[in-house]
Design a protein around this motif. Structure first.
Motif, PDB file in Angstrom:
ATOM      1  N   UNK A 128      56.840 -52.219  71.643  1.00 40.54           N
ATOM      2  CA  UNK A 128      58.117 -52.857  71.949  1.00 40.54           C
ATOM      3  C   UNK A 128      58.301 -54.147  71.141  1.00 40.54           C
ATOM      4  N   UNK A 129      59.469 -54.320  70.490  1.00 42.47           N
ATOM      5  CA  UNK A 129      59.710 -55.569  69.749  1.00 42.47           C
ATOM      6  C   UNK A 129      59.587 -56.807  70.627  1.00 42.47           C
ATOM      7  N   UNK A 130      59.920 -56.675  71.913  1.00 43.99           N
ATOM      8  CA  UNK A 130      59.801 -57.819  72.815  1.00 43.99           C
ATOM      9  C   UNK A 130      58.347 -58.204  73.025  1.00 43.99           C
ATOM     10  N   UNK A 131      57.424 -57.220  73.047  1.00 39.47           N
ATOM     11  CA  UNK A 131      56.000 -57.527  73.175  1.00 39.47           C
ATOM     12  C   UNK A 131      55.486 -58.162  71.892  1.00 39.47           C
ATOM     13  N   UNK A 132      56.040 -57.754  70.744  1.00 35.96           N
ATOM     14  CA  UNK A 132      55.565 -58.253  69.458  1.00 35.96           C
ATOM     15  C   UNK A 132      56.154 -59.608  69.082  1.00 35.96           C
ATOM     16  N   UNK A 133      56.972 -60.184  69.939  1.00 38.43           N
ATOM     17  CA  UNK A 133      57.606 -61.447  69.561  1.00 38.43           C
ATOM     18  C   UNK A 133      56.622 -62.607  69.710  1.00 38.43           C
ATOM     19  N   UNK A 134      56.882 -63.748  69.011  1.00 33.50           N
ATOM     20  CA  UNK A 134      56.042 -64.936  69.192  1.00 33.50           C
ATOM     21  C   UNK A 134      56.070 -65.407  70.644  1.00 33.50           C
ATOM     22  N   UNK A 135      54.941 -65.945  71.081  1.00 36.12           N
ATOM     23  CA  UNK A 135      54.807 -66.350  72.482  1.00 36.12           C
ATOM     24  C   UNK A 135      54.127 -65.295  73.302  1.00 36.12           C
ATOM     25  N   UNK A 136      54.057 -64.073  72.770  1.00 38.72           N
ATOM     26  CA  UNK A 136      53.274 -63.002  73.379  1.00 38.72           C
ATOM     27  C   UNK A 136      52.211 -62.613  72.354  1.00 38.72           C
ATOM     28  N   UNK A 137      51.982 -61.353  72.121  1.00 35.57           N
ATOM     29  CA  UNK A 137      50.962 -61.000  71.134  1.00 35.57           C
ATOM     30  C   UNK A 137      51.478 -61.133  69.706  1.00 35.57           C
ATOM     31  N   UNK A 138      52.782 -61.410  69.548  1.00 31.04           N
ATOM     32  CA  UNK A 138      53.342 -61.538  68.207  1.00 31.04           C
ATOM     33  C   UNK A 138      52.916 -62.791  67.479  1.00 31.04           C
ATOM     34  N   UNK A 139      52.262 -63.733  68.169  1.00 28.93           N
ATOM     35  CA  UNK A 139      51.759 -64.919  67.482  1.00 28.93           C
ATOM     36  C   UNK A 139      50.728 -64.545  66.427  1.00 28.93           C
ATOM     37  N   UNK A 140      50.041 -63.436  66.644  1.00 29.09           N
ATOM     38  CA  UNK A 140      49.002 -63.020  65.712  1.00 29.09           C
ATOM     39  C   UNK A 140      48.937 -61.500  65.680  1.00 29.09           C
ATOM     40  N   UNK A 141      49.290 -60.909  64.547  1.00 28.40           N
ATOM     41  CA  UNK A 141      49.181 -59.462  64.340  1.00 28.40           C
ATOM     42  C   UNK A 141      48.141 -59.251  63.244  1.00 28.40           C
ATOM     43  N   UNK A 142      47.040 -58.601  63.585  1.00 23.58           N
ATOM     44  CA  UNK A 142      45.890 -58.493  62.691  1.00 23.58           C
ATOM     45  C   UNK A 142      45.798 -57.070  62.147  1.00 23.58           C
ATOM     46  N   UNK A 143      45.891 -56.905  60.821  1.00 23.04           N
ATOM     47  CA  UNK A 143      45.708 -55.564  60.249  1.00 23.04           C
ATOM     48  C   UNK A 143      44.221 -55.260  60.041  1.00 23.04           C
ATOM     49  N   UNK A 144      43.822 -54.047  60.345  1.00 26.22           N
ATOM     50  CA  UNK A 144      42.460 -53.573  60.087  1.00 26.22           C
ATOM     51  C   UNK A 144      42.586 -52.380  59.144  1.00 26.22           C
ATOM     52  N   UNK A 145      42.142 -52.564  57.896  1.00 23.61           N
ATOM     53  CA  UNK A 145      42.327 -51.550  56.856  1.00 23.61           C
ATOM     54  C   UNK A 145      40.999 -50.916  56.481  1.00 23.61           C
ATOM     55  N   UNK A 146      41.057 -49.795  55.781  1.00 22.93           N
ATOM     56  CA  UNK A 146      39.838 -49.114  55.336  1.00 22.93           C
ATOM     57  C   UNK A 146      39.060 -50.012  54.383  1.00 22.93           C
ATOM     58  N   UNK A 147      37.736 -49.933  54.425  1.00 24.64           N
ATOM     59  CA  UNK A 147      36.915 -50.845  53.611  1.00 24.64           C
ATOM     60  C   UNK A 147      37.103 -50.614  52.113  1.00 24.64           C
ATOM     61  N   UNK A 148      37.054 -51.728  51.373  1.00 19.14           N
ATOM     62  CA  UNK A 148      37.173 -51.679  49.920  1.00 19.14           C
ATOM     63  C   UNK A 148      36.139 -52.619  49.306  1.00 19.14           C
ATOM     64  N   UNK A 149      35.857 -52.425  48.021  1.00 16.03           N
ATOM     65  CA  UNK A 149      34.999 -53.329  47.279  1.00 16.03           C
ATOM     66  C   UNK A 149      33.608 -53.456  47.879  1.00 16.03           C
ATOM     67  N   UNK A 150      33.174 -54.716  48.043  1.00 15.82           N
ATOM     68  CA  UNK A 150      31.830 -54.966  48.578  1.00 15.82           C
ATOM     69  C   UNK A 150      31.684 -54.449  50.009  1.00 15.82           C
TER      70      UNK A 150
END
Length: 551
Positions: free
Chosen positions: A464-486
């Motif tokens: 929900x965009x309302x959940x993703x807004x700042x002041x809720x969990x939208x203050x920090x959205x952390x991407x976890x991507x497939x490993x690369x390089x080292x």
């Protein structure tokens, strides 16, 4: 009304050992004429201190509300209507009202002069009415309604009626009266007409319905604007400490504690007084020292039992960020940015974070390690939505009460886009209501720094965009991507470690070519497969390149 006001103000001052905010609010509602009908909900099945000892809610309310001029009545589902005060006074008023006269009218004096027969008949009818209420809630509710009419007609006023198990007397069902049986519909009609009567609203009689949740009482009653809810919260640290000290001072077998009562009160956050009593009595009986681990186990067992094992799960991650392979920059960010903000005081704490990334990217494992670093209770939401009408609201209320009772807790939600519904017009009413309540709880300043949210999803756009807004969990959205390089080479070395006598760059390069596009979960699966198929022994040369390629 003056007697009513004296009742609450005077009794609250005499009990100086321990007071309850919910009772003060109940008093203010009745004393101010704000409402004549209240639903008392929440922690209604617990024990409360009446100034002398801990007792159930009904005896507590009866003890606290004793005052001159007040007539208290109690109706419990499997018992009669109990009159706690001025029985003869109410009985005489009932006889006069049934006779169509005032208590001191000529008609009543004429009845008395002609003989006791008519007076006895009406008096017997009154007494029989109280007893016939046993197992007949429809009759009981109608009798209590008529008693308030009698009270107004005779000028008595000041009836205070406690009705237990209102959720069983007036069940919500599916929200539609068509799904209820005739007796249930009749009871809902009685109470709806009773609480909506302008004469009752303008009178001095009060009714207190008691139920675990307002949502369990039929909406035709619970949603009336003149019916106000008063919630009993779970015991806080001061409540638990008061009970522990009271128990230790009166127990015949004193339990052996590993710490001071104040520390035990902190460790038992989330327990009811009933559950705390069981814990202390058990420890006193065995005379074995009560440990912190036993206490935490009791808290987890109690909370799961209250909310439901299919709704929440306690998790104790045994790994930390040191056990996470790869993701070097992410781990550095978590240590330098996320963990300090989660540990910070309320005015600087994050409410939570959203974690996005492809399926199999390692989101759950990494952030379970974050939970392990925080060393706080981890509550995993499994399924907060119910197929039964009203149960989703009840589950949420139990969850919220639990979170408010805990000192600090991390809420872990995997596949968050499927746990919470939407708020659009196409979403179900219950779904929209649940999502709205979750969003409000995430941004509640009273819970900031106390309740931390970690929402994991591979489909962040469906959250929900309302959940993703700042002041809720939208203050920090952390991407976890497939490993690369080292980071990828660290995964490759981890896969081969323990399988080959030695690992060199050539072996890693060969495996690198064979695992293009592998995710963290794919590497874990490959490692497991290689371990299962590895030869019992290898020669000094290892034949490792041929072996790797054949697998």
């Amino acid at each position: 009304r003056q007697n009513h006001a004296r009742l609450f103000s005077r009794r609250e001052k005499t009990v100086t050992e321990h007071t309850y905010d919910f009772y003060s609010r109940l008093a203010r509602i009745f004393n101010s004429d704000q409402s004549r009908s209240v639903i008392l909900c929440g922690n209604v099945h617990d024990l409360f201190f009446n100034g002398v000892q801990y007792v159930p809610l009904i005896p507590f309310l009866c003890e606290k509300s004793s005052a001159a001029g007040l007539i208290r009545l109690v109706y419990e589902l499997n018992g009669p209507i109990r009159l706690l005060d001025h029985r003869d006074k109410l009985k005489n008023a009932w006889i006069a009202w049934k006779a169509g006269a005032d208590v001191d009218s000529l008609l009543i004096r004429e009845l008395r002069s002609k003989g006791p027969s008519e007076m006895e008949r009406l008096g017997t009818e009154f007494e029989r009415l109280l007893v016939d209420a046993i197992g007949n809630p429809t009759l009981a509710l109608e009798a209590l309604r008529q008693m308030t009419i009698c009270s107004r007609s005779s000028g008595l006023g000041n009836l205070l009626i406690y009705i237990e198990a209102a959720d069983m007397l007036l069940p919500a069902g599916s929200g539609d009266v068509a799904a209820l049986n005739d007796r249930q519909v009749h009871r809902i009609s009685i109470v709806q007409d009773w609480f909506s009567d302008p004469a009752f609203l303008g009178g001095r009689d009060s009714v207190c319905l008691i139920a675990e949740s307002r949502s369990l009482v039929h909406p035709r009653v619970s949603r009336l604007p003149q019916v106000l809810p008063v919630e009993i919260p779970p015991p806080n640290s001061a409540d638990r400490l008061h009970y522990i000290e009271s128990f230790l001072s009166t127990a015949s077998a004193t339990p052996k504690l590993w710490a001071a009562p104040s520390e035990l009160a902190a460790y038992t956050a989330g327990l009811s007084i009933h559950a705390l009593r069981q814990l202390l009595i058990g420890a006193g009986y065995t005379q074995e020292p009560l440990t912190a681990a036993q206490t935490i186990g009791k808290v987890e067992e109690f909370i799961q039992g209250q909310i439901g094992e299919d709704v929440v799960e306690f998790k104790k991650p045994s790994h930390t960020l040191d056990d996470v392979i790869g993701f070097s920059r992410l781990k550095q960010f978590l240590r330098d940015e996320l963990l300090p903000r989660f540990r910070a005081p309320a005015d600087r704490a994050l409410p939570g974070a959203a974690v996005a990334g492809p399926i199999g990217g390692g989101k759950t494992f990494i952030f379970e390690a974050v939970a392990g670093e925080l060393d706080m209770p981890v509550l995993v939401l499994k399924n907060i939505r119910s197929q039964w009408f009203g149960q989703t609201d009840v589950i949420f209320e139990r969850l919220r009460r639990t979170l408010e009772a805990l000192d600090r807790v991390l809420i872990f939600v995997d596949e968050a886009d499927t746990q919470f519904g939407g708020v659009g017009p196409e979403a179900h009413t219950t779904e929209r209501r649940l999502t709205g309540k979750i969003q409000a709880m995430m941004s509640d300043t009273r819970l900031r720094g106390k309740v931390l949210w970690l929402l994991m999803t591979a489909r962040i756009h469906l959250l929900s965009p309302d959940i993703r807004r700042p002041g809720r969990v939208g203050d920090l959205i952390i991407p976890v991507l497939d490993p690369e390089g080292d980071d990828r080479r660290e995964f490759l070395g981890w896969v081969l470690r323990g399988l080959l006598p030695d690992i060199d760059d050539a072996a890693i390069d060969r495996l690198d070519k064979l695992t293009e596009g592998h995710s963290a979960a794919a590497f874990a699966s490959l490692r497991s497969t290689l371990r299962a198929k590895s030869p019992a022994s290898m020669d000094a040369n290892g034949c490792k390149h041929q072996w790797i390629e054949s697998l």
